[in-house]
Scaffold this motif. Structure first.
Motif, PDB file in Angstrom:
ATOM      1  N   ARG A  47       0.811  -1.079   0.086  1.00  0.00           N
ATOM      2  CA  ARG A  47       0.008  -0.033  -0.015  1.00  0.00           C
ATOM      3  C   ARG A  47       0.962   1.092   0.036  1.00  0.00           C
ATOM      4  O   ARG A  47       0.480   2.200  -0.506  1.00  0.00           O
ATOM      5  N   MET A  48       1.772   1.255   0.766  1.00  0.00           N
ATOM      6  CA  MET A  48       2.807   2.203   0.675  1.00  0.00           C
ATOM      7  C   MET A  48       3.384   2.549  -0.648  1.00  0.00           C
ATOM      8  O   MET A  48       3.616   3.845  -1.087  1.00  0.00           O
ATOM      9  N   ILE A  49       4.017   1.596  -1.137  1.00  0.00           N
ATOM     10  CA  ILE A  49       4.526   1.810  -2.524  1.00  0.00           C
ATOM     11  C   ILE A  49       3.475   2.243  -3.337  1.00  0.00           C
ATOM     12  O   ILE A  49       3.917   3.508  -4.340  1.00  0.00           O
ATOM     13  N   LEU A  50       2.436   1.933  -3.563  1.00  0.00           N
ATOM     14  CA  LEU A  50       1.395   2.537  -4.509  1.00  0.00           C
ATOM     15  C   LEU A  50       0.582   3.752  -4.203  1.00  0.00           C
ATOM     16  O   LEU A  50       0.056   4.721  -4.842  1.00  0.00           O
ATOM     17  N   GLY A  51       0.925   3.938  -2.896  1.00  0.00           N
ATOM     18  CA  GLY A  51       0.152   5.309  -2.169  1.00  0.00           C
ATOM     19  C   GLY A  51      -1.223   5.222  -2.095  1.00  0.00           C
ATOM     20  O   GLY A  51      -1.815   5.968  -2.481  1.00  0.00           O
ATOM     21  N   VAL A  52      -1.677   3.852  -1.422  1.00  0.00           N
ATOM     22  CA  VAL A  52      -3.085   3.610  -1.375  1.00  0.00           C
ATOM     23  C   VAL A  52      -3.061   3.249   0.134  1.00  0.00           C
ATOM     24  O   VAL A  52      -2.408   3.067   0.826  1.00  0.00           O
ATOM     25  N   SER A  53      -4.743   3.259   0.479  1.00  0.00           N
ATOM     26  CA  SER A  53      -5.128   2.801   1.775  1.00  0.00           C
ATOM     27  C   SER A  53      -5.824   1.695   1.610  1.00  0.00           C
ATOM     28  O   SER A  53      -6.021   0.807   0.578  1.00  0.00           O
TER      29      SER A  53
END
Length: 115
Positions: A62-68
């Protein structure tokens, strides 16, 4: 006289280390009890299992793609495609690979929840 002082100091060290060990042990047990009440223990065990198998964690993906957790799948795909293409142009194969693995990890989680 010096021998007696050394003996007293050695006894204090042994007794003190025993007390410290018991206190740390009790604190650890209490931390496990508290963690199991909030579900943190299970999450931590899953993270440890994922790290031991070299599998990317959900948090890292999630951090890599910038999503929650609540991001819709269509938005995740848009972010993936954007990051993948941008890194293809720049030529960073490492980052491009991380983006690909992050998408695969989130996709596997989505498929697991669907079953």
């Amino acid at each position: 006289m010096v021998g007696q002082i050394a003996k007293v100091i050695a006894n204090l060290i042994v007794i003190g280390s025993g007390i410290l060990l018991r206190a740390v042990s009790q604190a650890y047990k209490q931390a496990l009890i508290n963690a199991s009440k909030t579900g943190v223990a299970q999450e931590t065990l899953q993270d440890i299992a994922e790290k031991s198998t070299k599998k990317m964690s959900l948090h890292e993906a999630r951090m890599i793609l910038g999503v929650s957790e609540k991001t819709p799948w269509e938005e995740i795909l848009k972010k993936y495609e954007n990051l993948f293409e941008r890194n293809a142009k720049i030529g960073s194969f490492y980052i491009q690979s991380k983006v690909q693995r992050a998408k695969e990890r989130l996709e596997a989680e989505k498929n697991n929840k669907g079953q």
